[in-house]
Design a protein around this motif. Sequence first.
Motif, short mmCIF file in Angstrom:
data_model
loop_
_atom_site.label_atom_id
_atom_site.label_comp_id
_atom_site.label_asym_id
_atom_site.label_seq_id
_atom_site.Cartn_x
_atom_site.Cartn_y
_atom_site.Cartn_z
N ASN A 63 41.32 56.14 20.44
CA ASN A 63 40.46 56.01 21.62
C ASN A 63 39.20 56.83 21.48
O ASN A 63 38.66 57.37 22.45
N ASN A 108 35.25 57.59 19.51
CA ASN A 108 33.88 57.18 19.79
C ASN A 108 33.62 55.71 19.52
O ASN A 108 32.78 55.10 20.16
N GLY A 109 34.33 55.15 18.56
CA GLY A 109 34.05 53.77 18.19
C GLY A 109 32.70 53.64 17.49
O GLY A 109 32.01 54.64 17.21
N SER A 112 36.31 47.35 16.94
CA SER A 112 35.85 48.56 17.60
C SER A 112 34.92 48.21 18.74
O SER A 112 34.25 47.16 18.71
N GLN A 113 34.88 49.09 19.73
CA GLN A 113 33.90 49.03 20.80
C GLN A 113 33.36 50.44 21.00
O GLN A 113 34.10 51.43 20.96
N GLU A 145 32.40 53.87 22.24
CA GLU A 145 32.99 54.78 23.23
C GLU A 145 34.40 54.34 23.69
O GLU A 145 34.92 54.88 24.65
N LYS A 146 34.97 53.33 23.03
CA LYS A 146 36.30 52.87 23.42
C LYS A 146 37.31 52.91 22.28
O LYS A 146 38.45 52.51 22.44
N GLY A 147 36.88 53.30 21.08
CA GLY A 147 37.84 53.48 20.01
C GLY A 147 37.62 52.54 18.84
O GLY A 147 36.72 51.70 18.83
#
Length: 580
Positions: A508, A510-511, A559-560, A562-564
């Motif tokens: 979870n 920075n992505g 990846s996204q 700020e979502k990992g």
Amino acid sequence: MRRRFFAENMVRMLTLSLLPMLFLTVIFFAVLVPTEKKSLESEAEINLSLLQENVDLLLNDSNKVMNMLAVPAYSNSNSIYQILQSEKLGYVDFVILKQVAAQLNAIVNSRDYIDSIYVYIPNARGRYLTNQANVYEMATGPDKDWLSACSGDSAYRVIRRSTSLYASAPRDYLTVVQENSKGYTVAVNIVVSYFKRLFTNSYLESGRAIVLAEGGKALFSSSQDLDAQDLVGRLEGMTDTGGLLRLDNNLIMRSYSPNTGLDFISVTPVSLAYANIYRLIGITCATVFLCILVAVMTSYRYAVNMSRQLYAILDLMDAAISHKELPEIRPHSNDLYSHIVTNMIQTFTRNDFLEVSLNEQKFQALSLELSALQYQINPHFLSNTLQMIDFEILKHTKLPTTANEMIQDLSIFLQYSLRAPDEDVTIEQEIEATTHYTALMAHRYAGQVQVHWDVDPEAQSYRIPKLILQPMIENSVTHGNNSQANPLDIFIYIAVRDELLTIQVRDNGNGVSPGRLEELRNSLSSFEGFHEKHIGLQNLFRRLQLRFTADQCHITLDSQLEKGFSVTICINTSAESQEG
């Protein structure tokens, strides 16, 4: 062999060209022709019915006259009978005579085909009345034989006769005679020439017709060259009316009118009835012949071009096998065989390139192996050194400390990673070794990294290459934990579903941005050396790529920002996929 190749290709092309045309032709003759034939026969039946209805209407006027005679004003003591019996007409008789004549004339004047109407009521003087208000005696009247000529057993009869009315020239008449139970007789004289015009209407223009009275006697026909009596004699066995019979080269159809007691027979030459069908068959045959001719010419040209191209390829291959100078290939049209020839030439020129590519792939495999060997330099020395450091710490601290635990975890993980790097291990062994690595990370990033395991028990016995999990976890720890506020959660999922082993490491953190994610995916598919970030993922992908084929294993990055970040490895666990 070359001639056989030419013939086979021409026959193949010709077959492919003619099969659709043959299919359409079969459909035409099997479906369209019978349908068209049935439609034409139905049309002929309808036309005969229309003729019958018209004739019925023409011969129906006698009913009107007979109904008029039943009116009480004409059937009492001041009736037509009294007029016919009287030596001298009184005023009332004269009025009745004029009224009767006016009604009869109304019928005659409204019908172009009616010449005259006779009314006979049995009387002692043998008289009859005409539509012109004339009263004649049978013996002296202008048409003195009509009653005897029209005698018969039936109440309704149609008789054809030739006579002179009102001292005019003899003409052909069709006399419709109707008689009731009281002996009242009505005769309607119809001009036969009117029927000639009727028979030439559009619905009979392709055939001829005959009308028969009772007893099979021909009343009239639409053509003088049609021998009605001979045709009637030949049709004596045709008892079912409305049927269709083919006699000689004619289509015969028969219909009976219960209203008039007449038989209607249509005679249509087969050549006229089926003219449209014959025309369609002729056009179809001509079209089929033209299509066959075009197909033969096209197939021949196709076979010639294809053979020429193939012969050039054979000559090229023979020269290459014999190590002779390659013949010059002239460019042809942009068809398939021209591309084949071009690709053949390009293949010969790319042999060196393929050899270089193969050597490069071998070099990459060797390079990865050398990288692994670098970590194997004197593993016993590293293990013994770590144990000595562990003992020195215990000597000074007297009790085990965190440093001792870290040294133990590092020693166990190094022994696992440096021992037999080319051998596969079970997932259970891989997880056990990886827990020592995660323990080191927990000490290094105290309170900042948490690892969560979700392992299917059935998956623990499957064998995989060594050090699969560690690069993915290291990637999450290195690139995902840039914030000191929130701890980094790493989720490890391992399961087997339908012979597909799934290994996923997700965090979870920075992505990465979509652009950076696309760069990472491209760096895995087009490896150009270890000079990028996420070097651990590149090394992992290259090791799996050399270990498995593309349909046996693949890696997915997702990846996204700020979502990992997640890395998923899918390995086919079937027996075929595990070979080699």
